[in-house]
Design an enzyme around this catalytic site. Structure first.
Site, PDB file in Angstrom:
ATOM      1  N   ARG A 264     -10.409  -9.408   4.609  1.00  0.00           N
ATOM      2  CA  ARG A 264      -9.006  -9.382   4.331  1.00  0.00           C
ATOM      3  C   ARG A 264      -8.403 -10.687   3.670  1.00  0.00           C
ATOM      4  NH1 ARG A 264      -5.380  -6.175   8.201  1.00  0.00           N
ATOM      5  NH2 ARG A 264      -4.463  -8.391   8.277  1.00  0.00           N
TER       6      ARG A 264
ATOM      7  N   ASP B  71      -8.502  -0.513   1.328  1.00  0.00           N
ATOM      8  CA  ASP B  71      -9.031   0.557   1.405  1.00  0.00           C
ATOM      9  C   ASP B  71      -9.249   1.420   0.124  1.00  0.00           C
ATOM     10  OD1 ASP B  71      -9.298   0.040   4.066  1.00  0.00           O
ATOM     11  OD2 ASP B  71      -7.787   1.453   4.495  1.00  0.00           O
TER      12      ASP B  71
ATOM     13  N   GLY C  14       0.799  -1.271   0.146  1.00  0.00           N
ATOM     14  CA  GLY C  14       0.117  -0.132   0.003  1.00  0.00           C
ATOM     15  C   GLY C  14       0.832   1.281   0.105  1.00  0.00           C
TER      16      GLY C  14
END
Length: 444
Positions: A358, A204, A173
């Site tokens: 997840r 996200d 990320g």
């Protein structure tokens, strides 16, 4: 950039290690060149300004000439940060592309994130072959393991040189892409010919200039199932309230998209838009009105929402992110005490599907996306590109400079048509909110 752009021209060029002189070994291939796709964006995505802005991004794809002699080159893959659906799919795609089409000398899997580069942790690299990655896409998580926390770029560069790695694929990320940028800068400072390619991963969906990150589609699908369960619980009790907490530290994309996917949500709370609990237009009076008229309600809250209502923990996690207060526990306590004080019977059911979301395998759409990302990442590295990520930007696979990807975090635009559609679905506001307006809750 066009002259009408409200900001200074942005450099979207991709660094290269040197001229690509070797004919590509790919058979039956339509090659790409370094031509660019013009994309209309908002100036805010570049950190300043506002309004429409055009930028030209280098197209992804295989090049007719490559930089490395593939038979002598070794690659490495590392997965960093939290789990996300599709990690194994990207690993598999990179290994299969490198092995079957470029015939590279070898691919190493760096175990447990950037820790795997540091000898003191004792995580020996794993040799990745087409045989041992063949079935990993059927499982969630990452076969390599992952971790959070910074490691010195100097130590990682030392490890890459020691392992004789010529190309590193960093799957992670925002924090991981910042780490990749620092590693690439250290490699460039040394004059080493090592390609650093990022594959942006965040459940996200908050990486700058990445239209949609892999795993997001799967996450929304699983989140919508949790919302359906919350709705079932809510309608099964007198004045039932279903409360669902979804991931989203700084951006409420999962909460918003899942709300649109399953139109049973009455209130969606996101980090981008502060709200009040009490007062004429607060959440609690609105919820009381909703229950009086309809007898049930569903609330979806992103984990980063309402942090201004909670005391600052003063803590940071291994990645350097502030440790958030528990907004779901806070809301549960306040909702139950509010109705208890008014002697109104109410049943609240709380669902937190975060770790289920997840850790599941990617769905079909994400698997296709992961395949393209892995393949294009290998094409870029073999062509000698570095300091970049490969991503799909409004339907086109492009090369994005790490400098731009790490410029800011992507957030929901609450003045957009998208957010208007979300609140039309919930009916939670009397007016369409804008960034500087207070939340005005109502109950439909």
């Amino acid at each position: 950039m066009e002259e009408s752009c409200p900001i200074a021209p942005i450099d979207t060029s991709i660094p290269v290690l040197g001229p690509a002189k070797i004919p590509s070994p790919l058979p039956y291939c339509r090659f790409a060149d370094d031509s660019r796709a013009r994309v209309e964006l908002d100036a805010s995505e570049f950190g300043s300004g506002e309004g429409p802005c055009f930028a030209d991004f280098e197209l992804a794809g295989p090049r007719s000439r490559i930089y490395y002699d593939s038979s002598k080159v070794k690659a490495a893959i590392v997965t960093c940060g939290g789990l996300c659906p599709g990690l194994n799919d990207v690993i598999r795609a990179i290994v299969m592309e490198a092995h079957h089409n470029y015939h590279v000398a070898g691919v190493l899997g760096i175990r447990f994130g950037l820790q795997g580069f540091i000898e003191s942790y004792g995580h020996e690299p794993l040799e990745l072959t087409s045989a041992n990655v063949a079935d990993i896409h059927q499982f969630g998580g990452t076969m390599l393991g992952s971790s959070r926390g910074p490691q010195r770029p100097e130590d990682i560069a030392d490890a890459l040189e020691r392992l004789n790695v010529a190309m590193l694929f960093v799957i992670g990320g925002d924090g991981s892409m910042k780490a990749a940028r620092r590693i690439q800068e250290e490699i460039a400072r040394r004059g080493s010919k090592i390609s650093i390619i990022g594959v942006p991963k965040t459940i996200d969906n908050d990486i700058n200039l990445v239209t949609q990150s892999f795993g997001f589609d799967t996450a929304v699908e699983k989140a919508a199932k949790a919302i359906r369960c919350a709705h079932t619980e809510a309608i099964g009790a007198l004045n039932g309230v279903g409360l669902v907490k979804l991931m989203g530290r700084e951006s409420g994309f999962i909460a918003a998209q899942a709300t649109l996917a399953l139109k049973e949500v009455n209130y969606v709370l996101v980090p981008e838009y502060p709200f009040a609990l009490e007062g004429e237009h607060g959440l609690l009076p609105s919820l009381e009105s909703r229950l009086a008229r309809r007898g049930h309600a569903v609330i979806v809250v992103a984990e980063g929402a309402g942090q201004d209502l909670l005391p600052d923990t003063g803590l940071r996690d291994a990645s350097g992110n502030p440790v958030l207060g528990d907004i779901a526990e806070f809301l549960s306590d306040r909702i139950e005490s509010y109705f208890r004080d008014r002697d109104v019977p109410m049943t609240l059911k709380f669902i937190d599907p975060s770790y289920i979301v997840r850790s599941v395998p990617a769905n079909a759409n994400d698997r296709v996306y992961c395949g393209f990302l892995g393949q294009n990442a290998v094409h870029a590295a073999m062509a000698g590109k570095t300091g970049m990520v490969v991503s799909k930007l409004y339907g086109r696979y492009v090369h994005l400079p790490l400098d731009l990807v790490t410029l800011r975090r992507k957030k929901l635009n609450i003045a957009s048509d998208y957010w208007r559609s979300v609140i039309e679905s919930t009916g939670q506001y009397t007016v369409t909110p804008f960034i500087d307006d207070p939340a005005i809750f109502c109950a439909r």
